[in-house]
Design an enzyme around this catalytic site. Structure first.
Site, PDB file in Angstrom:
ATOM      1  N   SER A 166       0.835  -1.205   0.000  1.00 36.68           N
ATOM      2  CA  SER A 166       0.000   0.000   0.000  1.00 36.68           C
ATOM      3  C   SER A 166       0.864   1.246   0.000  1.00 36.68           C
ATOM      4  CB  SER A 166      -0.935  -0.010   1.206  1.00 36.68           C
ATOM      5  OG  SER A 166      -0.185   0.087   2.395  1.00 36.68           O
ATOM      6  N   ARG A 180       0.371   3.669  -3.096  1.00 34.09           N
ATOM      7  CA  ARG A 180      -0.218   4.990  -2.829  1.00 34.09           C
ATOM      8  C   ARG A 180       0.622   6.096  -3.472  1.00 34.09           C
ATOM      9  NH1 ARG A 180       0.201   4.891   2.111  1.00 34.09           N
ATOM     10  NH2 ARG A 180      -1.817   3.993   2.583  1.00 34.09           N
ATOM     11  N   ASN A 237      -0.575   8.147  -6.881  1.00 40.71           N
ATOM     12  CA  ASN A 237      -0.772   9.594  -6.852  1.00 40.71           C
ATOM     13  C   ASN A 237       0.105  10.306  -7.870  1.00 40.71           C
ATOM     14  OD1 ASN A 237      -2.579  10.900  -4.671  1.00 40.71           O
ATOM     15  ND2 ASN A 237      -1.744   9.073  -3.699  1.00 40.71           N
TER      16      ASN A 237
END
Lengths: 272, 156
Positions: free
Chosen positions: A208, A212, A216
Site C-alpha cells: 500500500s 499509494r 498519486n
C-alpha cells in the site's frame, strides 16, 4: 506535444522508461520501443529512474551535509534555517509516534521525506522539456519523475518491509513475532485464520505504501500529459491550477510516506 | 508497467542514502540544534538573573536614597537648631554688652557728678569764707576756721 505523433503515441512515449536490458533478439541494449521493454522482462533497468533518483538523493545528501558541516549554533542563515525547519519537523514527527531508542528511524524518516519530495517535485517540471530534449539528442525515452516508476516506490517500501520484519524479530524474538502473527486477533483456536489475516496485513503495508505514492504521482503526471495535448494557448488554464494543487499533493505524499514508515516501525517495536 | 532490476537498484540506493544521512546529516544538525537550544536557555536564564539583579539594585538604590533623604532632613534640622542657637547666643552677648556699656556709662556719670559736687563744695567753702569775711569785716583765719567751714560745706 511533439509534432508527428498521435496522441496515444505521445502519451505512450511519456510513460515509457529509458530501459537498458537484455533483449531476447538484440542482446544488452537500450529498448527502442515499449514492446522491447516488455520483452526484456526482469533483466533490465530503468536508467532514467535510477539516474534521476540517485541524482536527487545525492543532491539531498550534498545539500544537507554541507549545511551540517557549517552549522552554527548562533543565528542561522537562510539555507540553514530552512534545513533546520525540516529537521525539526521530522524530529517532532518521529518523537510523537516512535517511543523507542533508535539511531536509524529519524535519519531514515528524513531521507524518505526529502528524497520522496524531491522525486515528486520533478513532476512540476513541464512535461515536455526534458523528454523532448532527450529525443533531440537521441535518447528515445526519458521519464524524469522517479516516483511515477513502481520499481522506485517498491524499492523503498520493500526496504522498509525488511526493516519491519527485522525489528519485529529483534524486539520480540522469532517466537514472539510468530505468536503475534498467529495468536491474534482471535486466540489460538483460530490460528490459520489469524495467520492469514496478519500475514495479509503485514504484506499490505509495503504494497500500500508503494502503490499509494506511485498511484498519486502517476495520476498527477498523467493529467499533466493530458493537459499538454491541448492547444498551447489553452494549456495554462488547466496546467497552472493543477500544478498549484499538485504542490500540495507532492508534499502530502512525501509526508504520508514518512509518517507511515515511522508508524509501521513503531508497531514493529511495540509488544502487543 | 514492468517490474525489473530497478527495484534492486533502488533498494541499494535507498540503503546508501539512509546510511549517509545517518552518518553526515542527522547527528551534526541535531547536535547543532541541541547546542543552540542550550544556548538560548542559558541566555534566557541570564536575562532573568539580570532582571532580578536590576530589581535588587533598584531596591537598594531606593533604600539608599531614602536613607540619605532622612540624613539630609536630620542635618537640616540640626543646622536650623544651631542657627537659632547662634542667633540666641548673639542676642544674649549683645544684651550683655549693652548692659555692660550702660552700667559703665552710668558709673561715669556718677563719678562726674561726684567730681562736680566736690568742686562745687570746694568753691562753696571759699565763697562762704569770703562771704563771712565780708559780713564780719574781718578776716577769718582760714586755717582756724577750716573745720567749721568744711562742716558748713558738707551740709550744703
Amino acid at each position: 506535444m511533439a509534432s508527428g505523433m498521435t496522441s496515444s503515441e505521445y502519451i505512450a512515449h511519456h510513460l515509457t522508461n529509458l530501459t537498458y536490458g537484455k533483449h531476447p533478439v538484440n542482446g544488452w541494449s537500450f529498448a527502442q520501443s515499449g514492446q522491447e521493454v516488455v520483452d526484456m522482462g526482469f533483466m533490465s533497468i530503468n536508467v532514467d529512474s535510477m539516474v534521476w533518483s540517485v541524482g536527487l538523493g545525492a543532491f539531498f545528501i550534498w545539500l544537507f551535509s554541507r549545511v551540517a558541516k557549517t552549522a552554527t549554533t548562533g543565528v542561522p542563515g537562510g539555507v540553514q534555517n530552512f534545513i533546520e525547519m525540516i529537521i525539526e519537523f521530522v524530529d517532532d514527527s518521529v518523537k510523537s509516534m516512535f517511543h523507542h531508542k533508535s539511531a536509524l528511524i529519524a535519519p531514515m524518516a528524513l531521507t524518505i521525506f526529502v528524497w520522496v519530495f524531491l522525486m515528486n517535485l520533478m513532476d512540476l517540471v513541464p512535461v515536455d522539456w526534458i523528454p523532448h530534449l532527450a529525443v533531440v539528442v537521441g535518447i528515445p525515452f526519458m521519464k524524469i519523475v522517479p516516483s511515477t516508476d513502481l520499481n522506485v516506490t517498491m524499492g523503498i517500501s520493500f526496504s522498509i518491509f525488511f526493516l519491519i520484519v527485522f525489528y519485529s524479530i529483534k524486539q520480540k524474538g522469532i517466537g514472539g513475532f510468530m505468536a503475534e502473527l498467529s495468536l491474534q486477533p482471535l486466540g489460538k483456536w483460530a490460528l490459520p485464520f489469524n495467520l492469514l489475516l496478519e500475514v495479509v496485513g503485514l504484506i499490505a503495508k509495503p504494497i500500500s505504501l508503494a502503490l499509494r505514492l506511485f498511484g498519486n504521482m502517476y495520476a498527477g503526471e498523467m493529467i499533466f500529459i493530458l493537459i499538454a495535448l491541448l492547444p498551447f494557448w489553452a494549456q495554462w488554464l488547466l496546467s497552472v491550477p493543477w500544478a498549484l494543487f499538485h504542490i500540495l499533493i507532492i508534499t502530502l505524499q512525501a509526508f504520508i510516506f514518512m509518517v507511515l514508515t515511522i508508524v509501521y516501525l513503531a508497531m514493529a517495536h511495540d509488544h502487543h | 508497467m514492468n517490474m525489473n532490476m530497478t527495484i534492486l537498484g533502488q533498494m541499494i540506493s535507498f540503503a546508501i542514502f539512509v546510511y549517509l544521512c545517518m552518518k553526515f546529516v542527522w547527528p551534526p544538525l541535531t547536535a547543532a540544534l541541541a547546542e543552540r537550544q542550550k544556548k538560548i536557555a542559558e541566555g534566557l536564564d541570564a536575562a532573568d538573573k539580570a532582571a532580578r539583579e536590576l530589581a535588587d539594585a533598584q531596591q537598594s538604590v531606593e533604600a539608599a536614597l531614602q536613607e540619605s533623604k532622612a540624613q539630609a532632613a536630620v542635618l537640616i534640622e540640626q543646622a536650623n537648631k544651631r542657627a537659632s542657637q547662634i542667633v540666641d547666643e548673639a542676642k544674649e552677648t549683645a544684651q550683655a554688652e549693652a548692659d555692660r556699656i550702660k552700667a559703665a556709662a552710668a558709673a561715669d556719670v556718677e563719678q562726674e557728678i561726684n567730681r562736680a559736687k566736690e568742686a562745687l563744695r570746694a568753691q562753696v567753702a571759699t565763697l562762704v569764707v569770703a562771704g563771712a569775711e565780708k559780713i564780719l569785716g574781718a578776716s577769718i583765719d582760714v586755717n582756724n576756721h577750716k573745720a567749721l567751714v568744711n562742716k558748713l560745706a558738707a551740709e550744703l
